[in-house]
Design a protein around this motif. Sequence first.
Motif, PDB file in Angstrom:
ATOM      1  N   ASP A   1       0.801  -1.218   0.000  1.00 49.45           N
ATOM      2  CA  ASP A   1       0.000   0.000   0.000  1.00 49.45           C
ATOM      3  C   ASP A   1       0.837   1.273   0.000  1.00 49.45           C
ATOM      4  OD1 ASP A   1      -0.865  -0.067   3.583  1.00 49.45           O
ATOM      5  OD2 ASP A   1       1.043  -0.282   2.528  1.00 49.45           O
ATOM      6  N   SER A   2       2.138   1.146  -0.013  1.00 42.93           N
ATOM      7  CA  SER A   2       3.011   2.320  -0.079  1.00 42.93           C
ATOM      8  C   SER A   2       3.949   2.155  -1.269  1.00 42.93           C
ATOM      9  CB  SER A   2       3.830   2.469   1.209  1.00 42.93           C
ATOM     10  OG  SER A   2       2.993   2.644   2.332  1.00 42.93           O
ATOM     11  N   TRP A   3       4.117   3.230  -2.026  1.00 41.77           N
ATOM     12  CA  TRP A   3       4.934   3.185  -3.231  1.00 41.77           C
ATOM     13  C   TRP A   3       5.909   4.356  -3.225  1.00 41.77           C
ATOM     14  CZ3 TRP A   3       4.212  -0.223  -7.555  1.00 41.77           C
ATOM     15  CH2 TRP A   3       3.207  -1.174  -7.349  1.00 41.77           C
ATOM     16  N   GLY A   4       7.116   4.098  -3.687  1.00 45.67           N
ATOM     17  CA  GLY A   4       8.071   5.168  -3.893  1.00 45.67           C
ATOM     18  C   GLY A   4       7.802   5.897  -5.195  1.00 45.67           C
ATOM     19  N   GLN A   5       8.631   6.868  -5.490  1.00 45.68           N
ATOM     20  CA  GLN A   5       8.419   7.697  -6.680  1.00 45.68           C
ATOM     21  C   GLN A   5       8.938   7.029  -7.939  1.00 45.68           C
ATOM     22  OE1 GLN A   5      10.900   8.080  -4.613  1.00 45.68           O
ATOM     23  NE2 GLN A   5      12.749   8.507  -5.812  1.00 45.68           N
TER      24      GLN A   5
END
Length: 124
Positions: free
Chosen positions: A112-116
């Motif tokens: 549920d968390s993504w980097g750029q």
Amino acid sequence: QVQLVESGGGLVQAGGSLRLSCVASGRTASSAAMGWFRQAPGKEREFVAGINYNGIRTYYSDSVKGRFTISRDTAKNTAYLQMNSLKPEDTAVYYCVAASGYSTTYNWNNYDSWGQGTQVTVSS
């Protein structure tokens, strides 16, 4: 959620190597499973590799197995993707991901968390 910052992408010739890094921060960063996805132009995002919260369990897509290695430095809350024997078809934007509610997960929907994202380009 977990905040993620990737680095280490670039241009490399086929057969070469690159190492991606991903620093995680946030309240649940140390207990979250982490991983890497990639997306090539005109293609869907593809799972690359995953690692559990303490770095003991790792898993890979068939397309990178034996060439890529995912690891994790729990003291630094940093995940790495060592990419060897790179091929032109590995060219993509690589995203670091985290599953804040899971210490281990084999379900890609749990991330549920993504980097750029960081660009990796492999020339032939």
